[in-house]
Structure formats: C-alpha cells, structure tokens
Design an enzyme around this catalytic site. Structure first.
Site, PDB file in Angstrom:
ATOM      1  N   HIS A  30       0.818  -1.207   0.000  1.00 18.26           N
ATOM      2  CA  HIS A  30       0.000   0.000   0.000  1.00 18.26           C
ATOM      3  C   HIS A  30       0.852   1.257   0.000  1.00 18.26           C
ATOM      4  CE1 HIS A  30      -2.400   3.353   1.543  1.00 18.26           C
ATOM      5  NE2 HIS A  30      -3.395   2.764   0.910  1.00 18.26           N
ATOM      6  N   LEU A  74      -4.516  -8.212   3.088  1.00 17.43           N
ATOM      7  CA  LEU A  74      -4.951  -9.379   3.853  1.00 17.43           C
ATOM      8  C   LEU A  74      -6.375  -9.810   3.578  1.00 17.43           C
ATOM      9  CD1 LEU A  74      -3.286  -8.346   7.226  1.00 17.43           C
ATOM     10  CD2 LEU A  74      -2.371  -9.834   5.425  1.00 17.43           C
ATOM     11  N   GLY A  92     -11.033  -6.337  -1.140  1.00 18.51           N
ATOM     12  CA  GLY A  92     -11.481  -4.986  -0.884  1.00 18.51           C
ATOM     13  C   GLY A  92     -11.193  -4.107  -2.082  1.00 18.51           C
TER      14      GLY A  92
END
Length: 315
Positions: free
Chosen positions: A75, A137, A140
């Site tokens: 990210h 994880l 999304g």
C-alpha cells in the site's frame, strides 16, 4: 489491508475488468513448506497447484519458459518502518526462489509506485507478462479496483492479479507465532484457557467480502489457540477497546491483541496501545509470509488466462 493504509474506504463497487484476482485455495488447509495439512485432499490440491504452475512454464516444444516477474504490491506508508519491512520480505522471497525476478510497487505514498514499476517492466519487454501479488490481507477496493486498473493502464503488459494473502492458514500460523513472541503461553491449563481471549486487530473496511475474510481469519486463529478471538478494527466498529470490553463481559480477563497488519504503522500502533495485556507485533517479514507470497504467485501462474474479448465476441 495493510497496517500502513491511511485510506481505508473500500466501499466502492468493482467495474467489469479483464484482470481478475485469482481464486484462493481452500482455507481449511495449508500448502507444503512447513505448515500442517488437514487432509489428503488438501495435500493433493496443493500439489496440483504447484504442478500446474510448473507445467505452465513449459512451452509446447518442451523448452522451459522464463517465469513471469512477481510484483509485490504494497500500500505504502509514511512510517519508514513499513518500507523497511516490505524490503526485508522481498529479500526473503528472493532467497526462497533465487531465479525469480521480484519487484516492488506501491499503491501510494512510497516509491516505486506501482504504475512506474509496471511501466518499467513493459519497457523491458517482459514477454510472459507479470504477476501482481497484493500485500493485502483481504478482498477490498484495492484488490478489486486499484490494482487491476493500474495493470490495465499498461496495455502492452500482460498482467495477472493474484488473490490477496488472506485468509490463509499460513497467516494464522504467523499470528500465532507473533503472539507467542509477545508472551502468549502455549500448553496452558483449562482454567487459563477459560480466562483467555484475543482481539484480532485489523485496519477495517466497509467491503462485505473484506469483513468476511477477517472474520474467517479470526475463526481459524480461535481454532489454533483454543480461546475466543474477536475481530476489531482501527477504522471501523467494533474498535479494539470495544472488543476487549466484550471479551471481559464473558469472563475473559487475559486478553491479548493480535496485530493483523502486514507492517508497522499508525493503525498497528493505535491498536496495540489498547491492549490490556500483551500486543503482538505485525505479521512483518515472517518466513511464512514469504512462503505465502510465493503460494499466491504460483496460484496465479497456474490459473488459465481469460480469452481476449475479441475472441469471445467471435465465438
């Protein structure tokens, strides 16, 4: 979602895209490489996946094709510890598979950015495309939209997006070992287990599939520990403090916080501060994480690519 993710809104919907995350393996089992497999069927599934990835690298005349590059997609974070952790994880991946070309790309905040990494691979003429493995994880918005769109923006590069890392038993084993490192006692008495509980602290998302994935990890960790595990979030309800109160109301007074973040960062620090007893370190560059990255890569390589849209239209 990573610990260092300051932008956690994953509520937007996924448009049609020719880049689909690959399907994960059954979460009840684990691949070879150090973790226990629950059944022969799961062992055969893991072997088949690995064999398929190897066969996909052999051309019709029997010559071995170079493996497509692996791009680990992080990210990004303003916390310098996050970048250091990701770099260490990449080195562990390279140690496990020395001949594989491994690259790093960030969604935001850190260099190299994913778009720049993909553009450089395209310029180098990566004949077999690339496999993007999200260092995330759960399912999304980043997995469903941001990463596929970044891949689609480089039309000359064939790219596959692997499944996110979780849920998976290798993550659960890493969570377990981080708890033990923090002071969790193994082989405790029945009385101690009746007093124990764990809060699984994650970043949080409004995406229903992300919530399902985190709850599944909590369930697997509860089975591993033999105590209740309640998921909680840094950016959504229930918070870690609320989860601690819920466990205490059930008579659980030795409550640990398991850090379900890939690297140190603001979210991980805030959740650890709410721990009434011990707080585990983030998943980090644990050896099982490197194995899991390669497992997701192998899955994506073994998954047949969808036919081009023009072929489907003429069929």
């Amino acid at each position: 979602m990573t610990a260092s993710n300051p932008s956690h809104d994953e509520s937007r919907t996924l448009p049609h895209s020719r880049f689909r995350p690959s399907t994960g393996t059954p979460i009840g089992g684990q691949p070879p490489g150090g973790a226990h497999l629950d059944s022969t069927a799961q062992l055969m599934n893991a072997i088949t996946s690995q064999l398929g990835s190897q066969l996909s690298l052999v051309s019709l005349n029997g010559a071995r094709r170079p493996a497509p590059p692996l791009v680990l997609v992080a990210h990004g974070s303003r916390d310098p510890r996050a970048l250091s952790t990701v770099r260490t994880l990449i080195e562990r991946v390279r140690e496990l598979r020395p001949h594989l070309s491994v690259h790093l790309g960030h969604i935001e905040l850190n260099e190299p950015l994913l778009a720049d990494t993909l553009a450089s691979l395209d310029a180098e003429g990566a004949a077999d495309g690339a496999v993007l493995v999200p260092l995330l994880l759960s399912r999304g918005y980043h997995v469903k939209r941001d990463i596929p769109e970044a891949a689609a923006a480089v039309p000359g590069l064939r790219a596959r997006v692997a499944a996110p890392l979780g849920p998976h038993p290798l993550l659960v084993e890493t969570l377990y070992e981080r708890l033990v490192e923090a002071g969790w006692r193994t082989g405790t008495s029945d009385a101690a287990r009746r007093a124990g509980g764990v809060v699984l602290a994650a970043a949080g998302s409004r995406d229903p599939e992300s919530i399902i994935d985190t709850r599944r990890t909590a369930q697997l960790l509860a089975e591993r520990l033999g105590v209740p595990v309640v998921p909680a979030y840094a950016s959504a309800a229930p918070t870690v403090a609320a989860a601690v109160r819920a466990l205490a109301a059930r008579g659980r007074h030795r409550i640990a916080v398991a850090s379900y973040f890939t690297a140190p960062g603001r979210f991980a620090t805030e959740c650890a501060a709410a721990a009434p007893w011990i707080a585990a370190a983030p998943l980090g560059a644990h050896a099982a994480m490197a194995r899991l990255v390669l497992h997701r890569y192998d899955q994506a390589v073994a998954t047949p690519e969808p036919a081009p849209e023009r072929e489907l239209a003429s069929a």
